[in-house]
Design an enzyme around this catalytic site. Structure first.
Site, PDB file in Angstrom:
ATOM      1  N   LYS A 135       0.829  -1.210   0.000  1.00 57.12           N
ATOM      2  CA  LYS A 135       0.000   0.000   0.000  1.00 57.12           C
ATOM      3  C   LYS A 135       0.859   1.254   0.000  1.00 57.12           C
ATOM      4  O   LYS A 135       0.505   2.252  -0.615  1.00 57.12           O
ATOM      5  CB  LYS A 135      -0.971   0.008   1.190  1.00 57.12           C
ATOM      6  CG  LYS A 135      -2.117  -0.976   1.019  1.00 57.12           C
ATOM      7  CD  LYS A 135      -3.219  -0.733   2.022  1.00 57.12           C
ATOM      8  CE  LYS A 135      -4.378  -1.695   1.791  1.00 57.12           C
ATOM      9  NZ  LYS A 135      -5.391  -1.622   2.843  1.00 57.12           N
ATOM     10  N   LYS A 144      -4.103  -9.897  -7.149  1.00 57.72           N
ATOM     11  CA  LYS A 144      -5.334 -10.275  -6.442  1.00 57.72           C
ATOM     12  C   LYS A 144      -6.439  -9.247  -6.731  1.00 57.72           C
ATOM     13  O   LYS A 144      -6.153  -8.058  -6.907  1.00 57.72           O
ATOM     14  CB  LYS A 144      -5.036 -10.449  -4.951  1.00 57.72           C
ATOM     15  CG  LYS A 144      -5.394  -9.296  -4.116  1.00 57.72           C
ATOM     16  CD  LYS A 144      -5.191  -9.461  -2.651  1.00 57.72           C
ATOM     17  CE  LYS A 144      -5.298  -8.037  -2.132  1.00 57.72           C
ATOM     18  NZ  LYS A 144      -5.331  -7.801  -0.763  1.00 57.72           N
ATOM     19  N   LYS A 201     -10.222  -3.912  -4.050  1.00 60.03           N
ATOM     20  CA  LYS A 201     -11.117  -2.760  -4.147  1.00 60.03           C
ATOM     21  C   LYS A 201     -10.384  -1.557  -4.714  1.00 60.03           C
ATOM     22  O   LYS A 201     -10.964  -0.744  -5.409  1.00 60.03           O
ATOM     23  CB  LYS A 201     -11.650  -2.408  -2.770  1.00 60.03           C
ATOM     24  CG  LYS A 201     -12.621  -3.403  -2.209  1.00 60.03           C
ATOM     25  CD  LYS A 201     -13.007  -2.951  -0.820  1.00 60.03           C
ATOM     26  CE  LYS A 201     -13.861  -3.953  -0.099  1.00 60.03           C
ATOM     27  NZ  LYS A 201     -13.620  -3.897   1.342  1.00 60.03           N
TER      28      LYS A 201
HETATM   29  P1  AMP Z   1     -10.900  -5.903   2.699  1.00 65.14           P
HETATM   30  O1  AMP Z   1     -11.624  -5.563   1.446  1.00 65.14           O
HETATM   31  O2  AMP Z   1      -9.433  -5.651   2.563  1.00 65.14           O
HETATM   32  O3  AMP Z   1     -11.506  -5.315   3.914  1.00 65.14           O
HETATM   33  O4  AMP Z   1     -11.036  -7.481   2.860  1.00 65.14           O
HETATM   34  C1  AMP Z   1     -12.120  -8.138   3.481  1.00 65.14           C
HETATM   35  C2  AMP Z   1     -11.916  -9.647   3.422  1.00 65.14           C
HETATM   36  O5  AMP Z   1     -11.879 -10.098   2.077  1.00 65.14           O
HETATM   37  C3  AMP Z   1     -10.594 -10.122   4.055  1.00 65.14           C
HETATM   38  O6  AMP Z   1     -10.831 -11.325   4.768  1.00 65.14           O
HETATM   39  C4  AMP Z   1      -9.707 -10.390   2.873  1.00 65.14           C
HETATM   40  O7  AMP Z   1      -8.733 -11.374   3.129  1.00 65.14           O
HETATM   41  C5  AMP Z   1     -10.714 -10.891   1.848  1.00 65.14           C
HETATM   42  N1  AMP Z   1     -10.247 -10.641   0.475  1.00 65.14           N
HETATM   43  C6  AMP Z   1      -9.962  -9.436  -0.073  1.00 65.14           C
HETATM   44  N2  AMP Z   1      -9.568  -9.569  -1.364  1.00 65.14           N
HETATM   45  C7  AMP Z   1      -9.603 -10.910  -1.628  1.00 65.14           C
HETATM   46  C8  AMP Z   1      -9.326 -11.700  -2.793  1.00 65.14           C
HETATM   47  N3  AMP Z   1      -8.923 -11.149  -3.936  1.00 65.14           N
HETATM   48  N4  AMP Z   1      -9.482 -13.044  -2.701  1.00 65.14           N
HETATM   49  C9  AMP Z   1      -9.906 -13.618  -1.549  1.00 65.14           C
HETATM   50  N5  AMP Z   1     -10.180 -12.938  -0.425  1.00 65.14           N
HETATM   51  C10 AMP Z   1     -10.044 -11.591  -0.450  1.00 65.14           C
END
Ligand code: AMP
Ligand code: TRP
Length: 329
Positions: free
Chosen positions: A113, A195, A198
């Site tokens: 980041k 990956k 968002k």
């Molecule tokens: P965040 O959007 O960073 O708050 O992520 C929320 C949840 O989604 C966390 O448990 C992350 O590990 C999971 N996550 C985010 N991006 C991915 C992805 N590309 N594949 C699988 N899990 C994801």
């Protein structure tokens, strides 16, 4: 026998996408009966990257509604907004005071980041993992269901719990990550070596948002990057096709051999069409429930209020104990 306690969080930034759903939220929903569950929309984490205040506020409620639409059942799970419970940031400070800088600087998410915006690396971004440890440890959580990318943060939370217990006496449950094989790492459709995230949602064909229409989903899958081999198999070295098959498997729950047999001799066009259909069908009830909930603001606020007061009780007990052990008055 007492059920294990699960805690997990998700940030209200951008649009919740297929990676979030398959890596995390779907598992939260499916395991609700098995565990005692606490789920949190982590808006205080979101501000480690600058946010527009009114959009942040709106996205926080939208995400709560989306989690309910995905199937989080308030009778079985506590759902609340992080900033409503002060103990999260208070405990984060205490943990910051026992965490070496070296441990934080090894975090790959911080490195990634900060590399994206090297001119404005905020101290909050560096300290982000301590806030996450506080989230988990406040609730004496046994299990933390997340995607693969969060594993390192949970290991840090474990180290922190072990260190605190050693230095100040048994206080925290040492949590374990719960990472499922399928769905743990969904890749971007435009670039399957990265990956799905968002922060790349400005790229039109990168991710599938849970609120995308069927037409948009078909269009995005049609454009998904594959390769020139033309063979449909679960081969990790061919990231694009592997990712599509992985998504298909998450929704259909078929075995690898069954899926490979189903697509034997077919072209990528067919694969993309079938994956899109499976995703559309899988997301349809979620979109419908989300639309309904969007017009039920009072209901949403009531659920969040209830979640907050149940969460506060647990958080306050742990925080008080921690503070006293450290010698704070
Ligand atoms: P965040 O959007 O960073 O708050 O992520 C929320 C949840 O989604 C966390 O448990 C992350 O590990 C999971 N996550 C985010 N991006 C991915 C992805 N590309 N594949 C699988 N899990 C994801
Ligand atoms: N850091 C997590 C992410 O970006 C979100 C998060 C914050 C979290 N606190 C948590 C996940 C506690 C699990 C448990 O995905």
């Amino acid at each position: 026998m007492q059920k294990s306690r699960v805690f997990s969080g998700i940030q209200p930034t951008g649009n919740i996408h297929l990676g979030n759903y398959l890596g995390a939220v779907k598992n939260w929903v499916e395991n609700q009966e098995k565990y005692e569950n606490i789920f949190c929309v982590v808006n205080s984490h979101a501000i480690t990257i600058p946010q527009n205040p009114s959009i942040l506020r709106e996205k926080t409620y939208d995400l709560c509604a989306m989690l309910l639409a995905c199937g989080i059942n308030p009778k079985k799970s506590i759902l609340f907004i992080q900033s409503k419970i002060q103990e999260h940031t208070s405990l984060a400070w205490l943990l910051t005071c026992i965490t070496p800088m070296g441990d934080l600087s090894r975090m790959t998410q911080f490195k990634d980041k900060s590399a994206k915006n090297p001119k404005q690396i905020l101290a909050g971004l560096f300290n982000y993992p301590n806030l996450m440890s506080a989230d988990i440890l406040l609730y004496q959580s046994n299990l933390v269901p997340v995607g693969e990318d969060q594993k390192q943060h949970i290991e840090l939370a474990r180290d922190t719990a072990i260190r605190f217990n050693r230095d100040f006496g048994e206080t925290f449950v040492v949590p374990e990550p719960l990472i499922l094989k399928e769905g743990a790492r969904i890749m971007g459709l435009d670039d399957p070596t990265k990956k799905m995230s968002k922060s790349s949602s400005d790229k039109p064909n990168h991710s599938i948002a849970l609120i995308d229409t069927p037409e948009t989903i078909i269009k995005k899958f049609k454009k998904a990057t594959t390769d020139s081999e033309g063979i449909i198999a679960f081969d990790k070295n061919r990231a694009g096709v592997y990712n599509l098959l992985n998504i298909y498997q998450c929704f259909t729950k078929q075995k690898v051999e069954e899926i490979e047999a189903e697509f034997a001799g077919q072209g990528y066009g067919k694969l993309k069409e079938r994956v899109a259909e499976a995703v559309i069908e899988g997301l349809r009830p979620i979109r419908q429930a989300y639309e309904k909930l969007s017009s039920e603001k009072d209901y949403l606020h009531r659920i969040l209020q209830e979640g907050e007061s149940r969460a506060r009780e647990i958080a306050a007990t742990t925080y008080k104990e921690t503070k006293e052990k450290i010698g704070l008055i």
